[in-house]
Design a protein around this motif. Structure first.
Motif, PDB file in Angstrom:
ATOM      1  N   LEU A 220       0.850  -1.195   0.000  1.00  0.00           N
ATOM      2  CA  LEU A 220       0.000   0.000   0.000  1.00  0.00           C
ATOM      3  C   LEU A 220       0.882   1.240   0.000  1.00  0.00           C
ATOM      4  CD1 LEU A 220      -2.354  -1.169   2.910  1.00  0.00           C
ATOM      5  CD2 LEU A 220      -2.619  -1.632   0.473  1.00  0.00           C
ATOM      6  N   ARG A 221       0.521   2.221  -0.836  1.00  0.00           N
ATOM      7  CA  ARG A 221       1.292   3.466  -0.906  1.00  0.00           C
ATOM      8  C   ARG A 221       0.338   4.655  -0.983  1.00  0.00           C
ATOM      9  NH1 ARG A 221       6.832   2.796  -2.477  1.00  0.00           N
ATOM     10  NH2 ARG A 221       7.292   0.648  -3.125  1.00  0.00           N
ATOM     11  N   ALA A 222       0.872   5.840  -0.698  1.00  0.00           N
ATOM     12  CA  ALA A 222       0.096   7.078  -0.862  1.00  0.00           C
ATOM     13  C   ALA A 222      -0.111   7.318  -2.363  1.00  0.00           C
ATOM     14  CB  ALA A 222       0.848   8.251  -0.238  1.00  0.00           C
ATOM     15  N   HIS A 223      -1.154   8.091  -2.705  1.00  0.00           N
ATOM     16  CA  HIS A 223      -1.446   8.370  -4.119  1.00  0.00           C
ATOM     17  C   HIS A 223      -0.244   8.973  -4.825  1.00  0.00           C
ATOM     18  CE1 HIS A 223      -5.730   7.503  -4.185  1.00  0.00           C
ATOM     19  NE2 HIS A 223      -5.728   7.938  -2.957  1.00  0.00           N
ATOM     20  N   ASP A 224       0.448   9.890  -4.131  1.00  0.00           N
ATOM     21  CA  ASP A 224       1.566  10.592  -4.769  1.00  0.00           C
ATOM     22  C   ASP A 224       2.898   9.875  -4.534  1.00  0.00           C
ATOM     23  OD1 ASP A 224       1.984  11.003  -2.093  1.00  0.00           O
ATOM     24  OD2 ASP A 224       1.949  13.204  -2.176  1.00  0.00           O
ATOM     25  N   GLY A 225       2.843   8.696  -3.938  1.00  0.00           N
ATOM     26  CA  GLY A 225       4.074   7.940  -3.674  1.00  0.00           C
ATOM     27  C   GLY A 225       4.892   8.538  -2.542  1.00  0.00           C
ATOM     28  N   GLY A 226       4.339   9.531  -1.846  1.00  0.00           N
ATOM     29  CA  GLY A 226       5.096  10.232  -0.788  1.00  0.00           C
ATOM     30  C   GLY A 226       5.104   9.470   0.524  1.00  0.00           C
ATOM     31  N   GLN A 227       5.524  10.187   1.573  1.00  0.00           N
ATOM     32  CA  GLN A 227       5.690   9.544   2.867  1.00  0.00           C
ATOM     33  C   GLN A 227       4.346   9.236   3.516  1.00  0.00           C
ATOM     34  OE1 GLN A 227       8.438  11.477   5.498  1.00  0.00           O
ATOM     35  NE2 GLN A 227      10.136  10.635   4.328  1.00  0.00           N
ATOM     36  N   LEU A 228       4.330   8.143   4.258  1.00  0.00           N
ATOM     37  CA  LEU A 228       3.146   7.724   5.019  1.00  0.00           C
ATOM     38  C   LEU A 228       3.402   7.979   6.503  1.00  0.00           C
ATOM     39  CD1 LEU A 228       2.633   4.285   3.243  1.00  0.00           C
ATOM     40  CD2 LEU A 228       1.188   6.310   2.999  1.00  0.00           C
ATOM     41  N   PRO A 229       2.349   7.987   7.317  1.00  0.00           N
ATOM     42  CA  PRO A 229       2.589   8.086   8.766  1.00  0.00           C
ATOM     43  C   PRO A 229       3.555   6.983   9.219  1.00  0.00           C
ATOM     44  CG  PRO A 229       0.257   8.320   8.287  1.00  0.00           C
ATOM     45  CD  PRO A 229       0.918   7.955   6.982  1.00  0.00           C
ATOM     46  N   GLU A 230       4.454   7.364  10.110  1.00  0.00           N
ATOM     47  CA  GLU A 230       5.491   6.433  10.568  1.00  0.00           C
ATOM     48  C   GLU A 230       4.905   5.230  11.297  1.00  0.00           C
ATOM     49  OE1 GLU A 230       9.350   7.805  12.413  1.00  0.00           O
ATOM     50  OE2 GLU A 230       8.133   9.637  12.410  1.00  0.00           O
ATOM     51  N   PHE A 231       5.644   4.137  11.288  1.00  0.00           N
ATOM     52  CA  PHE A 231       5.271   3.006  12.146  1.00  0.00           C
ATOM     53  C   PHE A 231       6.524   2.444  12.806  1.00  0.00           C
ATOM     54  CE2 PHE A 231       6.611  -0.775   9.677  1.00  0.00           C
ATOM     55  CZ  PHE A 231       6.840  -0.219   8.422  1.00  0.00           C
ATOM     56  N   THR A 232       6.321   1.630  13.819  1.00  0.00           N
ATOM     57  CA  THR A 232       7.441   0.999  14.510  1.00  0.00           C
ATOM     58  C   THR A 232       7.296  -0.518  14.377  1.00  0.00           C
ATOM     59  OG1 THR A 232       6.126   1.226  16.512  1.00  0.00           O
ATOM     60  CG2 THR A 232       7.878   2.846  16.172  1.00  0.00           C
ATOM     61  N   PRO A 233       8.378  -1.271  14.556  1.00  0.00           N
ATOM     62  CA  PRO A 233       8.276  -2.730  14.384  1.00  0.00           C
ATOM     63  C   PRO A 233       7.218  -3.328  15.304  1.00  0.00           C
ATOM     64  CG  PRO A 233      10.569  -2.049  14.635  1.00  0.00           C
ATOM     65  CD  PRO A 233       9.735  -0.836  14.904  1.00  0.00           C
ATOM     66  N   GLY A 234       6.351  -4.165  14.744  1.00  0.00           N
ATOM     67  CA  GLY A 234       5.260  -4.767  15.517  1.00  0.00           C
ATOM     68  C   GLY A 234       3.935  -4.053  15.325  1.00  0.00           C
ATOM     69  N   ALA A 235       3.942  -2.940  14.572  1.00  0.00           N
ATOM     70  CA  ALA A 235       2.722  -2.144  14.393  1.00  0.00           C
ATOM     71  C   ALA A 235       1.726  -2.846  13.458  1.00  0.00           C
ATOM     72  CB  ALA A 235       3.076  -0.776  13.819  1.00  0.00           C
ATOM     73  N   HIS A 236       0.479  -2.390  13.549  1.00  0.00           N
ATOM     74  CA  HIS A 236      -0.552  -2.885  12.628  1.00  0.00           C
ATOM     75  C   HIS A 236      -1.314  -1.697  12.043  1.00  0.00           C
ATOM     76  CE1 HIS A 236      -2.917  -2.278  16.352  1.00  0.00           C
ATOM     77  NE2 HIS A 236      -3.907  -1.964  15.517  1.00  0.00           N
ATOM     78  N   ILE A 237      -2.012  -1.960  10.962  1.00  0.00           N
ATOM     79  CA  ILE A 237      -2.939  -0.970  10.425  1.00  0.00           C
ATOM     80  C   ILE A 237      -4.339  -1.572  10.430  1.00  0.00           C
ATOM     81  CG2 ILE A 237      -1.449   0.497   9.006  1.00  0.00           C
ATOM     82  CD1 ILE A 237      -2.005  -1.369   6.659  1.00  0.00           C
ATOM     83  N   ASN A 238      -5.309  -0.684  10.491  1.00  0.00           N
ATOM     84  CA  ASN A 238      -6.713  -1.089  10.463  1.00  0.00           C
ATOM     85  C   ASN A 238      -7.240  -0.765   9.072  1.00  0.00           C
ATOM     86  OD1 ASN A 238      -9.718   0.024  10.856  1.00  0.00           O
ATOM     87  ND2 ASN A 238      -9.353  -1.659  12.272  1.00  0.00           N
ATOM     88  N   VAL A 239      -7.749  -1.755   8.362  1.00  0.00           N
ATOM     89  CA  VAL A 239      -8.241  -1.513   7.005  1.00  0.00           C
ATOM     90  C   VAL A 239      -9.734  -1.818   6.932  1.00  0.00           C
ATOM     91  CG1 VAL A 239      -6.007  -2.114   5.980  1.00  0.00           C
ATOM     92  CG2 VAL A 239      -7.772  -3.843   6.144  1.00  0.00           C
ATOM     93  N   ARG A 240     -10.393  -1.078   6.063  1.00  0.00           N
ATOM     94  CA  ARG A 240     -11.803  -1.389   5.811  1.00  0.00           C
ATOM     95  C   ARG A 240     -11.831  -2.363   4.638  1.00  0.00           C
ATOM     96  NH1 ARG A 240     -16.919   1.700   5.898  1.00  0.00           N
ATOM     97  NH2 ARG A 240     -15.785   3.581   6.412  1.00  0.00           N
ATOM     98  N   VAL A 241     -12.370  -3.550   4.853  1.00  0.00           N
ATOM     99  CA  VAL A 241     -12.400  -4.558   3.793  1.00  0.00           C
ATOM    100  C   VAL A 241     -13.642  -4.320   2.933  1.00  0.00           C
ATOM    101  CG1 VAL A 241     -11.140  -6.172   5.273  1.00  0.00           C
ATOM    102  CG2 VAL A 241     -13.618  -6.308   5.147  1.00  0.00           C
ATOM    103  N   PRO A 242     -13.673  -4.869   1.706  1.00  0.00           N
ATOM    104  CA  PRO A 242     -14.797  -4.570   0.814  1.00  0.00           C
ATOM    105  C   PRO A 242     -16.165  -4.876   1.399  1.00  0.00           C
ATOM    106  CG  PRO A 242     -13.019  -5.594  -0.412  1.00  0.00           C
ATOM    107  CD  PRO A 242     -12.625  -5.650   1.041  1.00  0.00           C
ATOM    108  N   SER A 243     -16.258  -5.837   2.319  1.00  0.00           N
ATOM    109  CA  SER A 243     -17.572  -6.139   2.904  1.00  0.00           C
ATOM    110  C   SER A 243     -18.030  -5.042   3.868  1.00  0.00           C
ATOM    111  CB  SER A 243     -17.503  -7.475   3.653  1.00  0.00           C
ATOM    112  OG  SER A 243     -16.553  -7.400   4.695  1.00  0.00           O
TER     113      SER A 243
END
Ligand code: FES
Length: 323
Positions: free
Chosen positions: A30-53
């Motif tokens: 996953l990347r930003a639309h402009d390919g730029g920087q994303l919010p930082e994360f640290t090892p062990g982090a997770h993201i919350n995604v909305r799935v198509p359902s």
């Protein structure tokens, strides 16, 4: 976009790559639309995604935290799960734009530890891989990895992990071929407490076993993460029940396969959450009335008398909660 979901800032990110990396496991970049920087994360982090359902799922980030322009996650098709992983794998393709919360970390790598013992069961390798990639590229501190899976075909990142074996790393990859009699014996690894920190992520039985075997270790040195574990699966004896929200004097039916939190959200009622697997404590809610089937790993027996975790626990008949 629901800014309040999980109390984290949310972003629309582009899926720039998807590929199968093992039987039933799909990698997403996953990347930003402009390919730029994303919010930082640290090892062990997770993201919350909305799935198509329409539901939300947490996935550990498995790339190196020093990469600022992408998140890489690996999703296992959980047949018999709540359907989120199947919706994600089948419904998300390269080029799609998906709703992603800023990274959160409930499984922090303690950088002060002199060495590490990593125990990963199946797809539980994902946060641990981020930790190992980070360590190898920074301090080079020694670690042992025990990567326990069913068979080679179902083992994600197998070649890369094999190549990580070296002077400061001892890597054991064990396949049980689906037979509990072939389970790897971790007791010789955990019998003697040391200054190492232990990080374990995988299915519930593995985490329970490691918890049992580390009772004599310092509490602060043993860390668990359970995304994707059986904890969040529906069980055969699940039944629908009614939840009454006292503050708004409304009641909702909670069908089999959905959580209280998901049903509330579908009716526009939000509540803070993070792990959505009963481990972090974020969604703690006062129980006012009724019988709860507690399924979390957070509350003590005493606390369960008047609280529940709405991301995972279920009710019997009608329950009333302080929301
Ligand atoms: S969101 Fe973490 S315990 Fe419910």
């Amino acid at each position: 976009m629901e800014d309040a979901v999980n109390n984290r800032e949310r972003h629309s990110l582009r899926v720039t790559r998807t590929e199968p990396i093992a039987d039933g496991i799909q990698l997403f970049e996953l990347r930003a639309h402009d390919g730029g920087q994303l919010p930082e994360f640290t090892p062990g982090a997770h993201i919350n995604v909305r799935v198509p359902s329409g539901n939300f799922r947490n996935y550990s980030i498995c790339n190196d935290a020093r990469e600022r322009d992408r998140y890489v996650i690996a999703v296992k098709r959980e047949v018999g799960g709540r359907g989120g992983s199947i919706s994600f794998i089948d419904g998300v393709h390269t080029g799609d734009v998906i709703d992603v919360g800023a990274p959160d970390n409930l499984f922090q790598l303690d950088l002060s530890a002199p060495r590490y013992i990593f125990i990963a069961g199946g797809i539980g390798i994902t946060p641990i891989l981020a930790m190992i990639r980070f360590l190898k590229g920074s301090s080079g501190k020694p670690f042992e990895l025990y990567y326990l899976t069913r068979c080679a075909e179902m083992t994600a990142f197998l070649d890369e992990i094999r190549e990580m074996d070296g002077p400061n790393s001892a890597i054991t990859i064990h396949h049980d071929n689906g037979d509990p009699a072939n389970a790897f014996n971790l007791w010789p690894v955990l019998e003697e407490p040391s200054k190492a920190h232990i990080y374990c992520c995988g299915p519930r039985p593995l985490m329970d076993a490691v918890r049992d075997m580390t009772g004599h270790w310092p509490l602060h040195a043993v860390h668990f993460e359970d995304f994707g574990s059986d904890l969040v699966r529906p069980s055969a004896d699940d039944t629908p029940f009614t939840v009454r929200l006292a503050k708004s004097d409304t009641s909702f039916e909670v069908p089999v396969g959905l959580t209280i939190l998901e049903v509330m959200r579908s009716h526009g009622v939000d509540a803070p959450s993070s792990c959505e697997s009963g481990t972090c404590g974020t969604c703690i809610t006062k129980l006012l009335k009724g019988e709860v089937d507690h399924r979390d790993l957070f509350l003590s027996e005493d606390e369960r008398a008047s609280n529940l975790m709405i991301c995972i626990s279920r009710g019997r008949g009608t329950i009333e909660i302080d929301r």
